[in-house]
Design an enzyme around this catalytic site. Structure first.
Site, PDB file in Angstrom:
ATOM      1  N   HIS A 152       0.778  -1.169   0.093  1.00 12.62           N
ATOM      2  CA  HIS A 152       0.127   0.098  -0.018  1.00 12.62           C
ATOM      3  C   HIS A 152       1.000   1.378   0.128  1.00 12.62           C
ATOM      4  O   HIS A 152       1.531   1.338  -0.998  1.00 12.62           O
ATOM      5  CB  HIS A 152      -1.068  -0.063   1.101  1.00 12.62           C
ATOM      6  CG  HIS A 152      -1.983   0.980   1.173  1.00 12.62           C
ATOM      7  ND1 HIS A 152      -2.335   1.844   0.054  1.00 12.62           N
ATOM      8  CD2 HIS A 152      -2.919   1.191   2.017  1.00 12.62           C
ATOM      9  CE1 HIS A 152      -3.308   2.538   0.502  1.00 12.62           C
ATOM     10  NE2 HIS A 152      -4.152   2.103   1.709  1.00 12.62           N
ATOM     11  N   HIS A 182      -2.054  -1.187 -10.573  1.00 13.37           N
ATOM     12  CA  HIS A 182      -3.168  -0.692  -9.635  1.00 13.37           C
ATOM     13  C   HIS A 182      -4.383  -1.393  -9.611  1.00 13.37           C
ATOM     14  O   HIS A 182      -4.722  -1.963 -10.544  1.00 13.37           O
ATOM     15  CB  HIS A 182      -3.144   0.864  -9.965  1.00 13.37           C
ATOM     16  CG  HIS A 182      -3.809   1.372  -8.504  1.00 13.37           C
ATOM     17  ND1 HIS A 182      -5.086   1.006  -7.828  1.00 13.37           N
ATOM     18  CD2 HIS A 182      -3.502   2.155  -7.507  1.00 13.37           C
ATOM     19  CE1 HIS A 182      -5.585   1.739  -6.990  1.00 13.37           C
ATOM     20  NE2 HIS A 182      -4.401   2.545  -6.547  1.00 13.37           N
ATOM     21  N   ASP A 240       2.811   6.315  -6.858  1.00 14.37           N
ATOM     22  CA  ASP A 240       3.928   6.096  -6.000  1.00 14.37           C
ATOM     23  C   ASP A 240       5.458   6.393  -6.535  1.00 14.37           C
ATOM     24  O   ASP A 240       6.091   6.476  -6.042  1.00 14.37           O
ATOM     25  CB  ASP A 240       3.941   4.590  -5.179  1.00 14.37           C
ATOM     26  CG  ASP A 240       2.945   4.673  -4.230  1.00 14.37           C
ATOM     27  OD1 ASP A 240       2.663   5.585  -3.424  1.00 14.37           O
ATOM     28  OD2 ASP A 240       2.048   3.704  -4.411  1.00 14.37           O
TER      29      ASP A 240
END
Lengths: 371, 371
Positions: A217, A256, A307
């Protein structure tokens, strides 16, 4: 009932009006496109939107900024606690304990409502991290107030003990906008499960921090930086990634659960990474990242998520890698709060079933007779 | 995909071999009937069963008891933190912060495995609660070691600063056995969601404590006691409950998501409540409870769950009501750990979908133009 609902993928666990992600929607907060918000808004506008359900006008925004500024200082007992956390602690564990302890000294109540607590946490999270950091690293007790108006600049100023460039401050703002909210991700879902027992807001956010900590995460941005830092040139990167792919090593920051072709937030953060690397004279860092992006698409058909380019962006702002996920907390707390309030408004205990796969029955053997 | 999966009721969120609850099963831990376990086992046998997957023999059990005893003392920095939590804090918030802080000073690692952490938390949770309690109430710094072998007696001895009766100690043992594990309840599910991001064990247990705190989950035993204490006779109880039912007031400690006719644990704890009330000369407390039980069945067809007679049982052990849910933590931590280990053994990120009910799209209005 289905036997293998692995990870609840595709299972609708509830309703939300806060954001829509994936499908034809890309990503919207309350129907506003993430592209518009990231282009035009500061983080405090987004925090206001998520907490109060609408974008603030100029008067509301300046009032809200002042409110947050007035709530920034840390209570002395919290500083005492932070000073007792060792330098080698995981910064996400510092955030978790800081949040939990705030629930001990400033609990939610009729006078200190969930919204009050939320604003207090938004205002104090940067200092919780940075106060601990400076004390643990150098024994220095920093001031937790700065002249910075915005949360992002406030954080950067405390961290570096001086102002950063305008480009840095705006990039941090954009990053906080992008990370603020993302539907039923694992940490938000954690906050909703905890809230569904009618527990308090500190418990829900403390639990969410714990979920965000995991490398599947929030921890992915740190892992991405560790990867990028292994390489000093695009050529070296090509070789290294080729080896990693051959070894089936996990490469973080790609793909994702809710997007199939691209993460819309990546388009935004990637351009900021480019600008920050150029400003800092570290174009090679951006080039290395692009090589990894291209290879992951060519070889695995995986696209970078938010990210991946956040990693080089934060690095160029002079932020130590272990702080990357805590920054995610500083932003996502706003989304968590929106979901906590939404869950409460129409609550039902979140309590799924399990498929039992253990022994049918075992005959009990008294202690004395056990082999 | 279904539009209204309210609270994931009846949705299978995964597999487990740890316990089966409801259906034709009543309640089994690893296939052992809860009746056999509650009748014959001490809590440490159950902790061993849940952590290691089998009931210990005599040698293993005595070794395990010694292991837990050796891990009971609290680190000084944790005591410093507990001393900074005010007397009016919610005891569950104390447990949450205590657990989170343990993750700061004794984090999970290759040398301090999840099982090591689990045993440390099982050993220290009673002292985390009681050390804070005595310090906050009377400024007294208690010893966190006692001569008691068993966790339940250790807790009672620290709380009262002297030994309680054998009946008290055994009743606490049984209570810890009954509360230890219960499939995919909300706090256990929270622990699994957090674990599914590959986060650490302290994060998972800290989050689970936050979920257990809510009155729709662990908080129910406290609410039951508050109800029972309103009445001083069976007659008064009848009138009071009649009024509450007419007002549609929520009466806690009844019904259960996974049981339709009875909670098997209630049969056990009810008899202990009867014995404890008799020992303490407070039969009226038991009588009041039975009146409420009968009326809830007659009027609402709701049966008492484990929480209801736990309330009078704990009360007769001289335990302050705000400690009831923390006792649940001392026991349920063993079930949480079993689920954390099981989740890790076959992990997939738990990340459901949401049904979006918000605005389709909203046109973005720049700050200057907002009304």
């Amino acid at each position: 009932m289905t036997k293998k609902a692995g990870g609840l993928a595709g299972i609708v666990a509830g309703e939300t009006a806060i954001s829509s992600a994936g499908g034809g929607h890309d990503l919207d907060y309350f129907g506003y496109s993430i592209y518009d918000l990231a282009e035009n808004c500061i983080f405090e506008e987004i925090a206001y939107l998520l907490l109060y359900g609408k974008l603030p006008n100029k008067t509301q925004l300046s009032g809200y900024i002042e409110l947050l500024r007035s709530k920034r200082d840390l209570p002395q007992t919290l500083k005492d606690v932070l000073e007792r956390i060792p330098a080698n602690a995981h910064p996400m564990d510092v955030m978790r304990t800081g949040c939990s302890f705030m629930g001990n000294i400033e609990p939610e109540s009729a006078e200190n409502t969930a919204i009050d607590v939320a604003n207090r946490l938004i205002a104090t999270f940067p200092a919780i991290l940075v106060y601990w950091w400076h004390y643990a690293q150098n024994g220095k007790r920093i001031e937790c107030q700065t002249s910075a108006e915005r949360t992002g600049a406030h954080f950067l100023t405390m961290l570096h003990q001086k102002e950063r460039s305008t480009l840095n401050a705006r990039a941090m703002d954009v990053s906080l906008v992008l990370y603020a909210e993302h539907e039923f991700n694992a940490s938000t879902f954690t906050a909703r499960v905890i809230t569904s027992t009618l527990s308090d807001i500190h418990s829900a956010i403390t639990g969410a921090i714990g979920a965000l900590r995991g490398p599947l995460h929030g921890g992915a941005n740190e892992a991405a930086m560790q990867l990028i830092q292994n390489f000093s040139s695009p050529e070296e990167t090509k070789e290294g990634i080729k080896t990693m792919l051959a070894n089936k090593d996990l490469i973080m920051g790609f793909g994702h659960r809710v997007y199939s072709e691209a993460d819309p937030r990546n388009h935004v953060i990637k351009e900021w990474s480019r600008k920050l690397c150029a400003e800092g004279g570290k174009e090679v860092l951006f080039d290395i990242s692009e090589v990894i992006e291209k290879m992951m698409w060519d070889e695995k058909k995986l696209f970078p998520n938010l990210d991946f380019y956040s990693a080089s962006s934060y690095h160029m702002m002079g932020i130590p890698t272990p702080m990357f996920t805590p920054i995610f907390v500083m932003s996502r707390v706003t989304g968590w709060v929106a979901h906590i309030l939404e869950q409460r408004a129409n609550n039902k205990l979140i309590r799924p079933s399990a498929h039992y796969t253990g022994p049918a029955t075992q005959k009990f053997i008294p202690l004395e007779d056990r082999p």
